[in-house]
Design a protein around this motif. Sequence first.
Motif, PDB file in Angstrom:
ATOM      1  N   GLU A  20      -7.023   2.674  -6.258  1.00 34.41           N
ATOM      2  CA  GLU A  20      -6.575   4.036  -5.950  1.00 34.41           C
ATOM      3  C   GLU A  20      -7.806   4.860  -5.587  1.00 34.41           C
ATOM      4  O   GLU A  20      -8.781   4.893  -6.343  1.00 34.41           O
ATOM      5  CB  GLU A  20      -5.868   4.650  -7.156  1.00 34.41           C
ATOM      6  CG  GLU A  20      -4.653   3.865  -7.614  1.00 34.41           C
ATOM      7  CD  GLU A  20      -4.068   4.425  -8.904  1.00 34.41           C
ATOM      8  OE1 GLU A  20      -4.688   5.360  -9.470  1.00 34.41           O
ATOM      9  OE2 GLU A  20      -3.020   3.932  -9.352  1.00 34.41           O
TER      10      GLU A  20
ATOM     11  N   ASN B  71      -3.159   4.233  -2.344  1.00 30.66           N
ATOM     12  CA  ASN B  71      -3.522   3.056  -3.119  1.00 30.66           C
ATOM     13  C   ASN B  71      -3.212   1.808  -2.317  1.00 30.66           C
ATOM     14  O   ASN B  71      -2.422   1.841  -1.360  1.00 30.66           O
ATOM     15  CB  ASN B  71      -2.814   3.038  -4.465  1.00 30.66           C
ATOM     16  CG  ASN B  71      -1.303   2.917  -4.336  1.00 30.66           C
ATOM     17  OD1 ASN B  71      -0.801   1.885  -3.873  1.00 30.66           O
ATOM     18  ND2 ASN B  71      -0.571   3.960  -4.754  1.00 30.66           N
TER      19      ASN B  71
ATOM     20  N   VAL C 250      -2.591  -2.470  -3.071  1.00 30.85           N
ATOM     21  CA  VAL C 250      -2.466  -3.579  -4.016  1.00 30.85           C
ATOM     22  C   VAL C 250      -2.926  -4.844  -3.296  1.00 30.85           C
ATOM     23  O   VAL C 250      -2.466  -5.136  -2.180  1.00 30.85           O
ATOM     24  CB  VAL C 250      -1.018  -3.735  -4.507  1.00 30.85           C
ATOM     25  CG1 VAL C 250      -0.901  -4.914  -5.469  1.00 30.85           C
ATOM     26  CG2 VAL C 250      -0.533  -2.446  -5.175  1.00 30.85           C
TER      27      VAL C 250
ATOM     28  N   CYS D 277       0.845  -1.192   0.000  1.00 28.81           N
ATOM     29  CA  CYS D 277       0.000   0.000   0.000  1.00 28.81           C
ATOM     30  C   CYS D 277       0.877   1.237   0.000  1.00 28.81           C
ATOM     31  O   CYS D 277       2.069   1.176   0.343  1.00 28.81           O
ATOM     32  CB  CYS D 277      -0.941  -0.003   1.196  1.00 28.81           C
ATOM     33  SG  CYS D 277      -0.130   0.321   2.769  1.00 28.81           S
TER      34      CYS D 277
ATOM     35  N   MET E 158      -2.767  -5.061 -12.411  1.00 36.19           N
ATOM     36  CA  MET E 158      -1.317  -4.969 -12.227  1.00 36.19           C
ATOM     37  C   MET E 158      -0.555  -5.639 -13.357  1.00 36.19           C
ATOM     38  O   MET E 158       0.626  -5.345 -13.571  1.00 36.19           O
ATOM     39  CB  MET E 158      -0.919  -5.588 -10.881  1.00 36.19           C
ATOM     40  CG  MET E 158      -1.457  -4.820  -9.675  1.00 36.19           C
ATOM     41  SD  MET E 158      -0.829  -3.139  -9.585  1.00 36.19           S
ATOM     42  CE  MET E 158       0.888  -3.442  -9.218  1.00 36.19           C
TER      43      MET E 158
ATOM     44  N   GLN F  66      -3.722  -9.813  -9.421  1.00 33.63           N
ATOM     45  CA  GLN F  66      -3.431  -8.658  -8.586  1.00 33.63           C
ATOM     46  C   GLN F  66      -4.050  -7.390  -9.186  1.00 33.63           C
ATOM     47  O   GLN F  66      -4.035  -7.186 -10.399  1.00 33.63           O
ATOM     48  CB  GLN F  66      -1.920  -8.470  -8.434  1.00 33.63           C
ATOM     49  CG  GLN F  66      -1.242  -9.506  -7.541  1.00 33.63           C
ATOM     50  CD  GLN F  66       0.185  -9.139  -7.212  1.00 33.63           C
ATOM     51  OE1 GLN F  66       0.694  -8.102  -7.647  1.00 33.63           O
ATOM     52  NE2 GLN F  66       0.857 -10.001  -6.437  1.00 33.63           N
ATOM     53  N   TYR F  67      -4.574  -6.536  -8.256  1.00 32.54           N
ATOM     54  CA  TYR F  67      -5.176  -5.261  -8.640  1.00 32.54           C
ATOM     55  C   TYR F  67      -4.630  -4.162  -7.729  1.00 32.54           C
ATOM     56  O   TYR F  67      -4.186  -4.434  -6.602  1.00 32.54           O
ATOM     57  CB  TYR F  67      -6.701  -5.291  -8.503  1.00 32.54           C
ATOM     58  CG  TYR F  67      -7.390  -6.343  -9.332  1.00 32.54           C
ATOM     59  CD1 TYR F  67      -7.820  -6.050 -10.631  1.00 32.54           C
ATOM     60  CD2 TYR F  67      -7.628  -7.617  -8.826  1.00 32.54           C
ATOM     61  CE1 TYR F  67      -8.472  -7.010 -11.396  1.00 32.54           C
ATOM     62  CE2 TYR F  67      -8.272  -8.574  -9.569  1.00 32.54           C
ATOM     63  CZ  TYR F  67      -8.698  -8.275 -10.858  1.00 32.54           C
ATOM     64  OH  TYR F  67      -9.341  -9.205 -11.596  1.00 32.54           O
ATOM     65  N   ARG F  68      -4.653  -2.938  -8.236  1.00 31.81           N
ATOM     66  CA  ARG F  68      -4.310  -1.779  -7.407  1.00 31.81           C
ATOM     67  C   ARG F  68      -5.523  -0.848  -7.377  1.00 31.81           C
ATOM     68  O   ARG F  68      -5.964  -0.378  -8.432  1.00 31.81           O
ATOM     69  CB  ARG F  68      -3.104  -1.031  -7.966  1.00 31.81           C
ATOM     70  CG  ARG F  68      -2.685   0.164  -7.061  1.00 31.81           C
ATOM     71  CD  ARG F  68      -1.429   0.867  -7.552  1.00 31.81           C
ATOM     72  NE  ARG F  68      -1.636   1.608  -8.794  1.00 31.81           N
ATOM     73  CZ  ARG F  68      -1.094   1.280  -9.951  1.00 31.81           C
ATOM     74  NH1 ARG F  68      -0.318   0.210 -10.053  1.00 31.81           N
ATOM     75  NH2 ARG F  68      -1.338   2.003 -11.036  1.00 31.81           N
TER      76      ARG F  68
END
Length: 891
Positions: free
Chosen positions: A89, A76, A78, A6, A106, A85-87
Amino acid sequence: MKLVSCYISGFGQIKEFSYNFSDGLDAICQNNGWGKTTFSVFIKAMFYGMEYSARTKMLTERKHYLPWDGSICGGNLVFETNGKQYRVERTFGRRDKDDTFTLVDMVTGKPSSDFSENLGEELFQVDRESFEKSIFIPQSAIATAMTDSLNAKMGDLASAKDDINNFDAAVSRVAEVRKNYTRKSEVNNGKLNIIKEELSKCNEMVDKKSAVLDGFYKQNELLEEKKKKLNWLEAEKNRVAELIRLHSKKEQDMGAYRQQMEFLSKQQEALSRLDDFFASGIPTPEEQATMEDVERQHDISRRTERDLYMKLPLEQQVAKWEELFGEGMPGPGDLEDWNAKAVYMQELKLQGKHAMLSEEAAKQLEELRHFFSKKEPTQEELAQVERDVMELSKVEGRIVEQDENFRSLKAQKEVLNKKEKEGGQYGSVALLFSLFVAFLVGAFAFRIFLPDSGNSGWLQIICFGGAAATFVAGVMQYIRIRSSRRNRQDDLEQRLLDASVALEQCEAMRQELADSTKKFLSNFMLTPTESMQQMVYEIRVNLDHYLRLLEEEQQATQSTTGTVEEMADVRLELYTALGHFADVYQMDLYHQGCELALLEQLKKDMAGYQEYSVNRKQMELLKITVEKQEQLLEDYVKRFPKEEGATVTDTLKQIRSNMESYQRIQEEIQTLQENMKQFADLCQGEEEVYTVEGLQEQQEAIDEEIKELNQGITQDRETIITLGDELDAIEEAENRREVLMEKRLEYERKVDLLTKTEEFLQIAKEQFLSKYMSPLRKGMDHYMTLLDENYKGEGSAMDFDITMDLSIQVIWGGATHSSDYLSRGYQDLVALCARFALVDVLYQKEQPMIVLDDPFINLDEDKIERGMSLLREIAKERQIIYFTCHESRMV
């Protein structure tokens, strides 16, 4: 599911902070004030955002964690789920509309639409409140509680979440609706209680009906008795007045006696005439009333018969119906069959129309057929007319030129004539004659006044020569002017004649061309315009369009032959069945195609004829009834003399009047006879019983009693009116009571339905919750055993249970107690076990992370050690983010 890393740009007091999470148990130990709770709230905010309320004045999370220096709030996070995986925000402003959200894949580095802004709900299948009650365990709220979202999630009913989430609201709504019917309040009473109160009032009023009705009848009887007594007093008053008169006027007694004798004789004669009238017997009042009722019924029957007669249609309509249905009326099946065939014909027509000309083209073709109905010109005829119109336009131009030339020549002639009349052309002649006169005068002047002068002779010769020259010149000038004017006039006359002839020739040619063109144009329905050329052009355009549409129609007709043949068969069968009716209606089915209109009119005429038949039969029955009534009345009135021209009604009224007169005259004769007997007794010298003063006192007493009776009668009438109004109110109350009773039954059914609905909802909830209570209790017992080695051991008298709303109960000595009786540390211990059991039940497939914000702060060292061991055990299966402020509570 797990957290990877993060970055906090600004959140509360944390700024520009990055952190990489580790698998399993990730313990973060920092001093108080560092921002551990802020960090945990940031993780929650990344998934669920931050709540916003413009109305609350309390310190919300949004207000609490916005940076004081006004810098950007957000960052953000992750995370990994389902191997991807995603981020996420997010930034947060003072209002929710200032917030931003972005989800990035990601792997590709591009925005992803796998999840929406409602990331937490979609990931964990629970709302914000349920997240805080399950996998997010803050320091100040370890205990959990049931929510609708947890309810749906625990029952593996996430797809039915919308149906379950509002369960409490539904139960509350049902209870509120039920209270609207059953509430007992002076301010806002329930509907059912209002109905019951109104019904009670109506019952009270209806219960008084018998007493009020008895009072009404008794009051009427009392009123009738008072009226009878009043009549008797009036008669007694008259009798006393008569006695007073007799005693006060003895000198007139004999005259009064004779008057009474005469009046008695007249009354006896009148009674004799009435005896003659009732020679066949005096009818009883009941018999007379019966006949009067028959007469009223007869009048009603006659009016009804007249009304029915007025409803009868005209003879032409009846004749038309007889012609239509003389051989029998079509049955409903026939009409349905004919209607079906007519509709089928319409469908065939529609099918044909798809292959035929469009409706607009067909309409145009029909209009053009009508346009060329009188004459369809050939191309040669139309070309000739176009040439004639062009020639006519040229001729009209020449006419205008000739007319202008003629008018100009005519004006020149008028100017020439005017100049001749004014004499302006003879000015030079007048001047020459003036010089002639001047020379002549000069010559005579020199001759008379200067005869001896040496130059006089020459001057005289010059003057006479000048006079002669001017005279000759004037005469010649006059002749020249006259000749010139005559020549100009002759020239103008010839030119006028030539112009007139040319104008007449042009007009004749125009008239000939116009007549031939108008004759040709009269064959067509054209909008009148000033330009014949425009009308001919319109004919040319219409003719070209008409020929093109005829060609299209011919092509369309060839493609619809099969449909036309089928329609012809249906039409022949239908028109054969409807032929008789079409003849009567004067409809040409084959050309008008009005079979639906005919069937509609036939249906109306069938209904009208049936109504006419019913009315006719009713009139016949009424006629029989009227005849019977008239016979009864005729038989009754025949018993009595009837005046000439008198109706039955007049005779009945006469009978009623004579019956009343007969009774009245009998009473009057009886009274007269009694009075005369009294007078005779007085005249025989009998001792007077009454004095005038006594009779006057008796009369005054009678007047006073009459006055009291009249007042009593007035009061009785008012009382009767009041009782009548009360009876009307009672009748309205009876009607109202029936309506209210129906409403009460309806409301009671609704209350019963609502009560049962509420009960069944509660039962359904309990049955639903009972499905997952067993694994929840087993999980809690499991974690309690790990944390407390004496739990359910030998000598342990205390046990714990978890209810359907996820509250903890203590079982001690067979009795159930609230967990509030436990110490704060033991409460946290039990609540933590309930939390872990809840997470096991909620997430049996993919394991989410668990966020713990120093949950062991109230535990002793032994319990802390066991708690840390428990965390290490759980961390083998799921990621745990553990915050603490003391090394003693570290792993």
